[in-house]
Design an enzyme around this catalytic site. Structure first.
Site, PDB file in Angstrom:
ATOM      1  N   TYR A 277       0.938  -0.886   0.301  1.00 12.63           N
ATOM      2  CA  TYR A 277       0.235  -0.461   0.081  1.00 12.63           C
ATOM      3  C   TYR A 277       0.515   1.061  -0.098  1.00 12.63           C
ATOM      4  O   TYR A 277       1.513   1.743   1.010  1.00 12.63           O
ATOM      5  CB  TYR A 277      -1.197  -0.004   0.880  1.00 12.63           C
TER       6      TYR A 277
ATOM      7  N   ARG B  23     -15.986   0.569  -1.651  1.00 15.90           N
ATOM      8  CA  ARG B  23     -15.294   1.617  -1.716  1.00 15.90           C
ATOM      9  C   ARG B  23     -15.878   3.531  -2.241  1.00 15.90           C
ATOM     10  O   ARG B  23     -15.490   3.702  -2.618  1.00 15.90           O
ATOM     11  CB  ARG B  23     -14.619   1.022  -3.071  1.00 15.90           C
ATOM     12  N   GLY B  24     -16.969   3.303  -1.083  1.00 18.37           N
ATOM     13  CA  GLY B  24     -17.824   4.294  -0.846  1.00 18.37           C
ATOM     14  C   GLY B  24     -19.192   4.419  -1.264  1.00 18.37           C
ATOM     15  O   GLY B  24     -20.296   5.286  -1.049  1.00 18.37           O
TER      16      GLY B  24
ATOM     17  N   SER C 106     -21.884   3.894   0.689  1.00 22.19           N
ATOM     18  CA  SER C 106     -22.139   4.545   1.586  1.00 22.19           C
ATOM     19  C   SER C 106     -23.168   5.787   1.857  1.00 22.19           C
ATOM     20  O   SER C 106     -23.072   6.464   3.186  1.00 22.19           O
ATOM     21  CB  SER C 106     -20.511   5.198   1.724  1.00 22.19           C
TER      22      SER C 106
END
Length: 336
Positions: A58, A213-214, A217
């Site tokens: 990452y 990944r949103g 959301s």
């Protein structure tokens, strides 16, 4: 909010009911704020979150160093309770391009040595190959992790995005604590073959992408401008008609959330929590505000009527678009 606990399988440690996925604090989702990221990790630990998930690739090690910095600055009590899960094996070049996976035993030990240094810890709690290396039998990779366990550098074997057959072979080699894999209202593929196998073998699931990944959301809009390098700019589910279709699903979910007086994100996380005590959702909050919202899911109770309404609003396989671009989907043993 009361933080509950769950076990990572029959051989793994007890962890908080929600874990914190730290990847977005370093890469793939736009600009990051180091100070806010560290403050978010501290807020999570203070709230009782014990599981922190990272990966050595990452942002080329940045995320491990960030987690290490956060742990060093945390209170002794919080630091003592924290459990770190690390993914390894993804190969990248200086331009950030992906070039495969390396699960050779020598590479496993090499990756671990660097992770221990970047994290500033003397052991890694759960260690897992990020994606199956097609050129190396999983028995060899897991066997190398088992050797690290014997030497005290790792506590538990984990798996990531592998299919049912690979899970069985890995578990026959060494005890496996958990499988990390994407699981959400719009990513339910594991329910067909993978989840039955993990439950048969007593392996837990740490579910990433619980908010896709949103996308689910409740905060993502069709006209949102994505920063250069944001994964969502190439993710099939965020493109054109796919995005509109998926946002329509979110609006259907929003109606249910509003009736319960909760947010879309909270009901989506609560749904994953409702799937079983063997599933630990990883919340990818990058700020304290989003963390607080996500933790609120612990106070959401979904009864049979709620679950039926959610199923009607967002049926299995309702999402448009694959989870990853085609080149990355080809590396997912879990999709074969």
């Amino acid at each position: 909010m009361t933080m509950r606990t769950r076990n990572l399988g029959t051989t793994g440690p007890q962890v908080s009911a929600l874990g914190l996925g730290c990847m977005g604090m370093s890469a793939l989702y736009g600009d990051t704020d180091r100070a806010e990221s560290i403050a978010t990790v501290h807020a999570a630990l203070d709230a009782g979150v014990t599981l922190l998930d990272t990966g050595d690739f990452y942002a080329m090690g940045h995320n491990e160093m960030l987690v290490g910095e956060a742990l060093r600055a945390a209170s002794p009590a919080a630091r003592e309770k924290a459990l770190v899960s690390v993914k390894f094996g993804a190969l990248r070049d200086p331009d950030g391009n992906w070039s495969g996976y390396d699960g050779r035993p020598a590479a496993v030990k090499n990756f671990a040595a660097y992770s221990l240094q970047r994290l500033g810890v003397d052991h890694i709690d759960v260690y897992r190959l990020a994606r199956l290396d097609p050129d190396v039998p999983i028995e060899e990779t897991v066997g190398a992790i088992a050797e690290l366990i014997e030497k005290g550098y790792v506590r538990h074997v984990g798996l990531s995005e592998v299919g049912a057959e690979t899970i069985r072979r890995a578990a026959a080699t060494a005890p496996v604590a958990d499988l990390q894999i994407e699981y959400s209202l719009i990513s339910r593929g594991i329910e067909r073959e993978i989840l039955p196998v993990t439950r048969e073998l007593g392996i837990a699931v740490t579910a990433y992408g619980v908010l896709s990944r949103g996308l689910i959301s409740g905060h993502f809009t069709r006209d949102r401008q994505l920063a250069p390098g944001d994964f969502r700019s190439v993710s099939p589910r965020f493109q054109g008609e796919n995005l509109q279709h998926n946002l329509n699903l979110v609006e259907a979910l929003r109606k249910i959330a509003e009736q319960k007086g909760v947010t879309v994100a909270q009901i989506a996380i609560a749904w994953v929590l409702s799937r079983g005590e063997d599933i630990v959702p990883l919340i990818g909050a990058r700020t304290r505000e989003r963390l607080t919202e996500s933790l609120g899911a612990l106070d959401v109770t979904l009864d049979e009527a709620d679950l039926a309404a959610i199923e009607e609003a967002v049926p299995a396989d309702a999402a448009a678009g694959d989870r990853y671009p085609s080149a990355q989907m080809a590396h997912l043993d879990s999709e074969r």
